[in-house]
Every structure is written in structure tokens, then in C-alpha cells.
Design a protein around this motif. Structure first.
Motif, short mmCIF file in Angstrom:
data_model
loop_
_atom_site.label_atom_id
_atom_site.label_comp_id
_atom_site.label_asym_id
_atom_site.label_seq_id
_atom_site.Cartn_x
_atom_site.Cartn_y
_atom_site.Cartn_z
N SER A 62 0.83 -1.20 0.00
CA SER A 62 0.00 0.00 0.00
C SER A 62 0.86 1.26 0.00
CB SER A 62 -0.94 -0.01 1.21
OG SER A 62 -0.17 -0.05 2.39
N THR A 99 2.22 4.45 -1.29
CA THR A 99 1.62 5.38 -2.24
C THR A 99 2.61 6.47 -2.66
OG1 THR A 99 0.92 6.94 -0.58
CG2 THR A 99 -0.60 5.14 -1.09
N ASN A 117 -3.13 7.73 -4.44
CA ASN A 117 -3.32 6.41 -3.86
C ASN A 117 -3.50 5.32 -4.91
OD1 ASN A 117 -2.99 7.35 -1.30
ND2 ASN A 117 -5.17 7.73 -0.98
N HIS A 118 -4.01 5.73 -6.05
CA HIS A 118 -4.26 4.75 -7.11
C HIS A 118 -3.75 5.25 -8.45
CE1 HIS A 118 -6.73 2.41 -4.38
NE2 HIS A 118 -7.26 3.56 -3.99
N GLU A 139 -2.95 3.96 -10.93
CA GLU A 139 -3.44 3.25 -12.12
C GLU A 139 -4.63 3.96 -12.79
OE1 GLU A 139 -3.09 1.99 -9.09
OE2 GLU A 139 -5.04 1.35 -8.35
#
Ligand code: GDP
Ligand code: MG
Length: 439
Positions: free
Chosen positions: A323, A325, A384-385, A387
């Protein structure tokens, strides 16, 4: 070699007090490690003697960290053994500079001739001419011509009917007419050293004293490489050595003995078959790579000193649970900044010697500022993501941070790479005694 020494280093590293007994035990290990790595026996003896003398001397006993001091001495002496300083190419003040490549068949002369020309053009801005003076090995001329074509560097060849000495003579004239400032002569090799070959090389050498005579030796041949270096040096005289095939599974002993035995510096090392796989040889870097693990330890020590332990633990858990980030990335960058020049840090990483081009890496602190700006321009969700990042998001971020989409892309890629690397490092620290090596 590295593995064996690393075991010993682990043992001695944390010692608060080093007795003569400890030093003796360590020197026994060092001795074995060097012999196993195929280092010349005489060289090993002298090396161990020197290190022992220094290690039991007052400089160590007085120091606060004797264990580390001993390792430092081993590293210093390894560096000295390989020549101490990096040895530059000697250029003629009156061009063309003549470089003659010599060595046994299959050592890598022709390949290195191409690689060297590439380095001379790229790094030194020279205009080299390659000379095909191996008229014996089938297709040797063609091999050089192919490399020349690939690099767009001219090759001087007269076929196999003209003698190598005559080829070299005409090539030197041709170089003057065409204003080539470096001439690299690729000569023939034999399977073994023989007189006919040596005479031929001497005659080429006599045309115009070359500025450099580079002996190309195959690192995989270990002790033999050292013997070959010695006889070439005695019979025709060399000015430097290129150690090829260091990318292979070598024990590395040749790198340590050649300088000591011939008193001629290693100038370059071949790290692969491709035309960009030639690296300048730096004794100090080689020594720290040999002691690789010791470097990782000091890297981790530095990290420990600068990253607050609580935070480090938190980060470690994040790496493990995946996780981690981009926010953590920025935080990490700031911690890293406190640790000192990044180039040095990079070189300490395990396997750094396998990362191509790391020698030339310059980490730009200004660039790090831009990286931070990019990350600060992202939304929480993006951080955080990553993608979810698409073209329009990237464009917005680039504008917001005053950078470009390419830079945003590069950062995202680096972040992925870093995540992978961190995963490997955490894997490693878990394997080897958690207490000492926690990051
Ligand atoms: P020469 O007979 O001395 O001219 O040797 P070549 O230049 O023809 O090289 C012999 C072989 O070794 C070729 O297959 C090269 O591709 C290979 N070679 C040369 N240098 C290196 C190197 O640094 N690493 C690896 N892996 N192969 C190399
Ligand atoms: Mg050849």
C-alpha cells in the motif's frame, strides 16, 4: 569472492573491540576468499600482509568503530591493488592518436575495438578510424566492417592479401588525409602466444609508437589472463588492459591480480556483447562492489540514522502490504535527500553493478524538486491509485506542476520501479536476521 568476504564482514562489523586474534581470523577468511576468486597467490600473500599490518596498528585500536575500520582498510587496499586511481586514455597532442589492440584469439579485441570507437566518439568527441589488421581469422575483416557500419564509423581494410604491417602503414596515412584524430588498430590473435605473432605486433608497433597498446583479456580465464598479460607486457609492452566478459560468471580474480603483476592499469571493462557495453574501470568502485554487502550495510545504517524509526516501521509495513503510495514516495524522497548524494547511495545497492549505465548516473537534486511538484499536483485519489491516471489527468498534473507529460510518465514509471526494488529489499532484510538490517 564477494559472498565469502561478506560473511566475514558481517561478523566483524559490529565489534566494539578488535583483538589481534579477530584480525587473524578475518585475514584467514580474506585469504581464502581471494584464492577462491583465482587471485594470484603472490598477490594474495602481499595483500594479506599489508592489511594485517595496518589492521593491528594503532589507527584501528584507537578508533571508536574498530570493526568498520578494518573493513575500510580492506577496501582501501583492494583499491590500491587495482591501481588506486582511474587511469585515463592518453591522447597524442599531435593527432592522430594511435591505439593498438592486442590479445589472444577470442579475447574480444574486435568487439572492443568497436566499443572503444563508440566511447571515443560519444564521450570524447573524436573522429576515429578503425583498422582491420587481422588477415588470418576467417571473416575477421568482415566482422569489423559490420561493427563499423552499425556505428557509422569508417573501417580501413585492404583484404587478406596485404600484410598487417602494410595495412597499418597505409591506414595511418589515410587517417591523416581524412583528418581522423584517433586510429584503432585491430590486430590478429592466436590461441597461444607465439613468436610469429609477437614479431608481427612488434613490427606494427614500430611504424609509429602507439600512444596506447591495449591488451584485451578475457576475465573468464582467471589466472591465465594474468599470465597472458605478463607475457604480452614483457615481449611487446602494453600500456593498459581491457578486461572483457566481466558480465559473465567470473570469479573476478583477474581484475585484482593484473595490475599487481604487470603494473599496467585496467582501463576499461567489457560488460556485454553490445556496442555500448564498455565501462571505464574505477578501482575504488570495483573494490566497493567486491565488498558489496558491506556497502549495503552502511547504506542501511545511514537510512537508520535519518529516518525516524517509527516511520520506518510504518513504511516497511506499507512495502510489505503493497500500500505504498506516491505520498509515501515524496516522504521517502525527503528522507533520502538527508542521506547525502544520491549517486553514492545508488551505487551501494546490491546488484548495482548489474544495472547498466549506473556509472554515468547523475542524480539532479533540482530534478527531485520537480518530482515533488508533480506529486503535489495530484489529487488524493491519483496518489493512492496511480493506475487511474489517464491522458487528461496527466496533462492537468503537468500543467499544475509546471512540468511536462513526459516527466509525469517518467515519474510514474520510476515509482513502479522503486516499489519493485523496495519489495526486493524488504524480502532480503526479512531473510537475513531482522534485528540488524531492518530498514
Ligand atoms: P577477438 O578474437 O579477440 O577479436 O574476439 P571477438 O571480438 O571476436 O570476441 C569474441 C567473442 O566474445 C564474441 O562472441 C564477442 O561477442 C564476445 N565478447 C567480447 N567482449 C565481450 C564482453 O564484454 N562480454 C561478453 N559477454 N561477450 C563478449
Ligand atoms: Mg578479432
Amino acid at each position: 569472492l564477494a559472498e565469502r568476504l561478506q560473511g566475514t564482514i558481517q561478523k566483524i562489523k559490529g565489534k566494539g573491540l578488535v583483538t589481534e586474534q579477530d584480525v587473524k581470523a578475518m585475514m584467514r577468511e580474506v585469504r581464502l576468499a581471494l584464492i577462491e576468486a583465482d587471485v594470484n597467490l603472490k598477490v594474495v600473500k602481499e595483500f594479506v600482509k599489508k592489511v594485517s599490518e595496518r589492521a593491528v596498528g594503532s589507527e584501528v585500536m584507537k578508533s571508536l568503530t574498530p570493526g568498520q575500520q578494518v573493513i575500510k582498510i580492506v577496501q582501501d587496499e583492494l583499491t590500491l591493488l587495482m591501481g588506486g586511481e582511474q587511469s585515463p586514455i592518453k591522447f597524442n597532442t599531435k593527432p592522430p592518436t594511435v591505439i593498438m589492440m592486442v590479445g589472444l584469439q577470442g579475447a574480444g579485441k574486435t568487439t572492443t575495438t568497436g566499443k572503444l570507437a563508440n566511447v571515443l566518439r560519444k564521450k570524447y568527441n573524436r573522429k576515429p578510424l578503425l583498422v582491420a589488421a587481422d588477415i588470418y581469422r576467417p571473416a575477421a575483416i568482415q566482422q569489423l566492417e559490420t561493427l563499423g557500419k552499425q556505428l557509422s564509423i569508417p573501417v580501413f581494410a585492404l583484404g587478406t592479401e596485404v600484410s598487417p604491417v602494410e595495412i597499418a602503414r597505409q591506414a595511418l596515412e589515410h587517417a591523416k588525409e581524412e583528418h581522423h584524430d584517433v586510429v584503432i588498430i585491430d590486430t590478429a590473435g592466436r590461441l597461444h602466444i607465439d613468436e610469429t605473432l609477437m614479431d608481427e605486433l612488434k613490427n606494427i608497433k614500430a611504424l609509429k609508437e602507439p600512444d596506447e597498446v591495449f591488451l584485451v583479456v578475457d576475465a573468464m580465464t582467471g589466472q591465465d589472463a594474468v599470465n597472458v598479460a605478463q607475457s604480452f607486457n614483457e615481449t611487446i609492452g602494453i600500456t593498459g588492459v581491457v578486461l572483457t566478459k566481466l558480465d559473465g560468471d567470473t570469479r573476478g580474480g583477474a581484475a585484482l591480480s593484473i595490475r599487481a603483476v604487470t603494473e599496467k592499469p585496467i582501463k576499461f571493462v567489457g560488460m556485454g556483447e553490445k556496442m555500448d557495453a564498455l565501462e571505464t574501470f574505477h578501482p575504488e568502485r570495483m573494490a566497493s562492489r567486491i565488498l558489496g554487502m558491506g556497502d549495503v550495510l552502511s547504506l542501511i545504517e545511514k537510512a537508520q540514522a535519518n529516518v525516524d524509526m517509527e516511520k520506518a516501521k510504518e513504511l516497511e509495513e506499507k512495502f510489505m502490504s503493497q500500500s505504498f503510495t506516491l505520498d509515501d514516495f515524496v516522504e521517502q524522497l525527503q528522507a533520502v535527500k538527508k542521506m547525502g548524494p544520491l549517486e553514492d547511495m545508488l551505487k551501494m545497492l546490491p546488484g548495482a553493478n548489474k544495472i547498466k549505465g549506473l556509472d554515468n548516473v547523475k542524480v539532479d537534486e533540482k530534478h527531485m524538486g520537480r518530482v515533488e511538484a508533480i506529486i503535489y499536483s495530484m489529487t488524493k485519489a491519483e496518489k493512492n491509485h496511480p493506475e487511474i491516471m489517464n491522458a487528461s489527468r496527466k496533462k492537468r498534473i503537468a500543467q499544475g506542476s509546471g512540468t511536462s507529460v513526459q516527466e509525469v510518465n517518467r515519474l510514474l514509471k520510476q515509482f513502479e520501479d522503486m516499489k519493485k526494488m523496495m519489495k526486493q529489499m524488504t524480502g532480503m532484510t526479512q531473510g537475513k536476521g531482522k534485528k540488524k538490517m531492518k530498514l
